[in-house]
Design a protein around this motif. Structure first.
Motif, PDB file in Angstrom:
ATOM      1  N   ALA A 154      10.244   0.990   3.630  1.00  0.00           N
ATOM      2  CA  ALA A 154       9.366   1.207   2.479  1.00  0.00           C
ATOM      3  C   ALA A 154       8.199   0.220   2.478  1.00  0.00           C
ATOM      4  CB  ALA A 154      10.165   1.085   1.186  1.00  0.00           C
ATOM      5  N   ALA A 155       8.476  -1.028   2.853  1.00  0.00           N
ATOM      6  CA  ALA A 155       7.422  -2.041   2.884  1.00  0.00           C
ATOM      7  C   ALA A 155       6.335  -1.688   3.898  1.00  0.00           C
ATOM      8  CB  ALA A 155       8.025  -3.407   3.201  1.00  0.00           C
ATOM      9  N   ASP A 156       6.723  -1.051   5.003  1.00  0.00           N
ATOM     10  CA  ASP A 156       5.732  -0.621   5.994  1.00  0.00           C
ATOM     11  C   ASP A 156       4.876   0.526   5.478  1.00  0.00           C
ATOM     12  OD1 ASP A 156       6.329  -2.463   7.973  1.00  0.00           O
ATOM     13  OD2 ASP A 156       7.794  -1.178   8.963  1.00  0.00           O
ATOM     14  N   LEU A 157       5.415   1.325   4.570  1.00  0.00           N
ATOM     15  CA  LEU A 157       4.706   2.495   4.063  1.00  0.00           C
ATOM     16  C   LEU A 157       3.801   2.178   2.874  1.00  0.00           C
ATOM     17  CD1 LEU A 157       7.708   4.970   4.240  1.00  0.00           C
ATOM     18  CD2 LEU A 157       5.582   5.202   5.539  1.00  0.00           C
ATOM     19  N   LEU A 158       4.170   1.189   2.075  1.00  0.00           N
ATOM     20  CA  LEU A 158       3.450   0.920   0.828  1.00  0.00           C
ATOM     21  C   LEU A 158       1.949   0.693   1.006  1.00  0.00           C
ATOM     22  CD1 LEU A 158       6.067  -1.255  -1.072  1.00  0.00           C
ATOM     23  CD2 LEU A 158       5.075   0.898  -1.882  1.00  0.00           C
ATOM     24  N   PRO A 159       1.495  -0.038   2.019  1.00  0.00           N
ATOM     25  CA  PRO A 159       0.041  -0.247   2.129  1.00  0.00           C
ATOM     26  C   PRO A 159      -0.726   0.997   2.558  1.00  0.00           C
ATOM     27  CG  PRO A 159       1.301  -1.899   3.375  1.00  0.00           C
ATOM     28  CD  PRO A 159       2.244  -0.797   3.028  1.00  0.00           C
ATOM     29  N   VAL A 160      -0.021   2.036   2.995  1.00  0.00           N
ATOM     30  CA  VAL A 160      -0.672   3.198   3.590  1.00  0.00           C
ATOM     31  C   VAL A 160      -0.569   4.442   2.712  1.00  0.00           C
ATOM     32  CG1 VAL A 160      -0.753   4.690   5.623  1.00  0.00           C
ATOM     33  CG2 VAL A 160      -0.159   2.275   5.878  1.00  0.00           C
ATOM     34  N   ALA A 161       0.635   4.730   2.228  1.00  0.00           N
ATOM     35  CA  ALA A 161       0.892   5.975   1.495  1.00  0.00           C
ATOM     36  C   ALA A 161       0.317   5.917   0.081  1.00  0.00           C
ATOM     37  CB  ALA A 161       2.392   6.240   1.439  1.00  0.00           C
ATOM     38  N   GLY A 162       0.139   7.110  -0.503  1.00  0.00           N
ATOM     39  CA  GLY A 162      -0.307   7.168  -1.889  1.00  0.00           C
ATOM     40  C   GLY A 162       0.749   6.669  -2.839  1.00  0.00           C
ATOM     41  N   SER A 163       2.004   7.059  -2.599  1.00  0.00           N
ATOM     42  CA  SER A 163       3.140   6.544  -3.361  1.00  0.00           C
ATOM     43  C   SER A 163       4.366   6.574  -2.470  1.00  0.00           C
ATOM     44  CB  SER A 163       3.403   7.392  -4.620  1.00  0.00           C
ATOM     45  OG  SER A 163       3.936   8.666  -4.268  1.00  0.00           O
ATOM     46  N   VAL A 164       5.284   5.640  -2.732  1.00  0.00           N
ATOM     47  CA  VAL A 164       6.535   5.555  -1.971  1.00  0.00           C
ATOM     48  C   VAL A 164       7.682   5.477  -2.961  1.00  0.00           C
ATOM     49  CG1 VAL A 164       7.871   4.313  -0.229  1.00  0.00           C
ATOM     50  CG2 VAL A 164       5.359   4.285  -0.128  1.00  0.00           C
ATOM     51  N   THR A 165       8.637   6.419  -2.828  1.00  0.00           N
ATOM     52  CA  THR A 165       9.817   6.437  -3.687  1.00  0.00           C
ATOM     53  C   THR A 165      11.059   6.207  -2.848  1.00  0.00           C
ATOM     54  OG1 THR A 165       8.774   8.016  -5.197  1.00  0.00           O
ATOM     55  CG2 THR A 165      11.166   7.775  -5.349  1.00  0.00           C
TER      56      THR A 165
END
Length: 286
Positions: A154-165
């Motif tokens: 999730a930490a790898d996705l947070l700077p890139v994705a619009g939202s992370v659940t």
């Protein structure tokens, strides 16, 4: 920096460590727990034991052997591999640079029986955040899992994705969530879409619109770690040549993670080959 980092303290990993040590290399073995072998009650088909031995005892003896020969044994959960000035195993407690890495954490034996999971692989379902985050820029995505590995993804996705659940699938929400991470603790019933993933459906009838979901249940297996460096995998196994080398220079694999016979004797053989070939690889770089 270590010459060789071995990820996994079972027969494949320890055999790799022993042969690398006998070649005069420095070796660190990274192990989180006793794995599948540690749960084996009795072994009666392994060479050299006239009486049955428990899996846990065999593991303990193997690690003691490696330690006697000079291996440094560290208990840590490895959540990623990276390449900086060298190969690096990224753990929860520390980072471990090495000239060569041997993956020997066994095979992932469980896949969630989730309708739609196989259907949307490559069309919204991913197993590697650092590999595929780029394709989800500005999009709503989810991570399936509730442990440290899931949080790392999730930490790898947070700077890139619009939202992370984070979808915990019925497990309690973990503590110390990174800023911006959403959590849904409902049980996931299915993945839905038409050609591409469009939503996660829950057992209470509700749903969450998403365009991507990253599977991160439990801990990262060898195949998941291999993919983070671009190593080739197929049907959950790491593709290696006769020297137990992957397509990534300096990255080797041994044991259940390479497919085929899931037996200690096979893992020990492949580990021995991987350890010797890692030594050859390192010497060739000098």
């Amino acid at each position: 920096m270590n010459d060789v980092v071995v990820i996994g303290g079972g027969p494949g990993g320890v055999s790799a460590a022993v042969y690398a040590l006998r070649a005069g290399l420095s070796v660190t073995i990274l192990s989180k727990d006793s794995g599948a072998l540690g749960k084996t009650e009795l072994l009666e088909n392994y060479y050299g034991f006239p009486e049955p031995i428990t899996g846990e005892e065999l593991l303990t003896r193997g690690l003691a052997q490696a330690e006697r020969l000079g291996a440094h044994i560290v208990h840590d959960e490895i959540v990623s591999l990276a390449f900086e000035d060298s190969l690096v195993a990224v753990g929860l407690a520390d980072r471990y640079p090495a000239k060569a890495i041997v993956l020997a954490t066994g095979a992932q034996r469980t896949t969630p029986p989730l309708p739609g999971l196989r259907e949307f692989e490559g069309a919204g379902v991913s197993y590697c955040a650092i590999c595929d985050a780029f394709f989800y820029r500005g999009k709503d995505v989810a991570v399936l899992g509730a442990g440290d590995y899931a949080l790392h993804e999730a930490a790898d996705l947070l700077p890139v994705a619009g939202s992370v659940t984070l979808l915990t699938n019925g497990a309690p929400a973990p503590e110390h969530l990174p800023d911006g991470l959403l959590v849904d603790t409902r049980v996931v019933a299915a993945l839905d879409g038409q050609g591409k993933l469009r939503s996660a459906r829950f057992d209470d009838g509700g749903w969450l619109p998403i365009e991507g979901i990253f599977i991160a249940l439990g801990v990262a297996g060898s195949d998941a770690l291999a993919r983070k460096l671009g190593a080739l995998t197929e049907n959950g196994r790491i593709l290696v040549d006769a020297h137990m080398a992957t397509n990534v220079p300096g990255l080797f694999a041994a044991g259940d993670c390479t497919g085929g016979l899931k037996q200690i004797v096979k893992a020990a053989h492949e580990g021995a080959v991987a350890g010797m070939e890692a030594a050859k690889f390192i010497r060739a770089q000098k």
